[in-house]
Design an enzyme around this catalytic site. Sequence first.
Site: not given
Length: 453
Positions: A375-377, A395
Site C-alpha cells: 500500500f505504498c507504506a 508496492c
Amino acid sequence: MSVSVIAADQSVCAPLPVLGRDVTVPLVTGGEVTYAALDYAASAPALQRVWDDVAAYAPYYGSVHRGAGYLSQLSTDLFENARRTVTEFLDCREGDQVVFTRSTTDSLNLLAATLPADCQVFVFETEHHASLLPWKDARVTYLDAPRTPRQAVTTLERALADRDPYGPALVCVTGASNVTGELWPVRELAAAAHAHGARIVLDAAQLAPHHRVSVRDLDVDWVAFSGHKLYAPFGSGVLAGRSDWLREAEPYLAGGGASRKVTRRTDGGVDVEWHESAARHEAGSPNVIGAYSIASACKALTEAGFDTLVAREQQLIAAVRAGLAEVPEVRVLSLFGDDAPRVGVISFVVEGWNSSHFAAALSAEYGIGVRDGLFCAHPLVRTLLGSDPGTQGECGAPEAAPGEKSLNAIRVSFGAGTPDEHVERFVRAVGELVRDGAKWNYRTEDGRCVPAV
C-alpha cells in the site's frame, strides 16, 4: 455467513450516487455481477454530481488568467471560485493560500521545495510514501511507529526537544492511516509541534473524504489532499496553509503564470519578478477542470453533511469488522487497537493464504475489487506484519505464488458511495473463501496472481 449492515434507521443517509455503480463484470465461474468497488483508499469513484458539473462546464472550457475572451474570463472566474470553495471547505485562516497541484504527492513535494535552509523534518515511519519520501533535501528524523495516540505525541515531543541545532522544523503526519484507517491525534500533535517551535503539515488524503477537516480547529500549518480520493477525477490536488514559506521560496515550477514581470538585462540575461500569491507555484496552464471537480466534491460532501456520512460509514465499518472477527484465520492489522476511531479502511491477512491469491479470488469469483500489497507504506505494513524491515517487496506486486507465504496484506476500503450489498458480499466472500477455498485455479503472472486460463 450472512450479515445485515444497516438497521432500519431513517436518520442514516443512502449512499451518494457515484459513477460505476451499475457496472457489471464477468466472473470466472460464469455469469456477471455488479462490481463492488472496495478500493476507495486508492481512488474513490467520482460522484455523479461532480461528473455532471464537469460535463456542464466542459463546452465553456478556456484558458485562464490571460485571455480576454468570454470563455477565458468565465474559466478564470470558475477557477478562482474553486479556490474560494476549497478555502471554505478547509476552514482556512485569513492569509492562508490554496495552491492547486496534481495530487497529495505533488503537494508535499511542493512544500518540501519551500523549506528554509537547515530545516529539520520529523516524520513517523507509519506514513504513506507521499509524505515519507519528499524531504530528501532536508535533515530527516524518522520516528518509530507508536502503539497508542498518546505515545505518538510523547515520541514527537521528545524528538523535537532533543533536536540540535534548535532551528526551523517541520512535522509531517497523516490524519487517517491508509493501511489501518485509524485516526491520528492531529490536534495534539500540532500543539506539541508548536510548543517546540515547529510547524506541521497534515496529509489529509485519507481523512478529508471521510471527516470534516478544519485547518483552524486542528491548528495545522498546512494540509494536503488529492481529488481522486475525494470523489473527483484524477490529476488534481491541494496544498493549503501558511503563505510565508510558499511566498519566500523559489517557484516550484518556473514558467508562465508564476512570473509577474520578466525583463532583459544589459548583459543578456533576464530578471524575474515572481507572483507572491498562489500563482507563484502554479506555473503553466492550470488544470481548471481538476480544480472545479475538487470544488464540486467539496460542495457535495458539505451539503450531504459529514455527521450523516460518518454515521453511515461507522455502521459499515462495524459490519466489516464484525464479519472478519467471525473468521479465526483473519488477522486485522492495527496500531492503536480495536477501540481506536477509524475511517473505512481495513487491512488484514488470512492464515494459509497468499494475499495476492486472496484478492484475485475476491475479484474473479465475486466481482469485488480490493487492494493487496504494501500500500505504498512499506515500513508500516512490515512493522504490522512483524517482518524484517530489510525484506524486499514492491508496492502492490507480491512475488509469492498462491499458497506461499506472503509479506503483504489485503485492504478493503469504502466510503460515501458504498452500497450495503457490497459490504455484505465482501463479508460473505471472505467466509466462503476461508471455509471452502477458491473455486478456480490461479497462477502468478508478472508478479501478480491471476486466474489460470
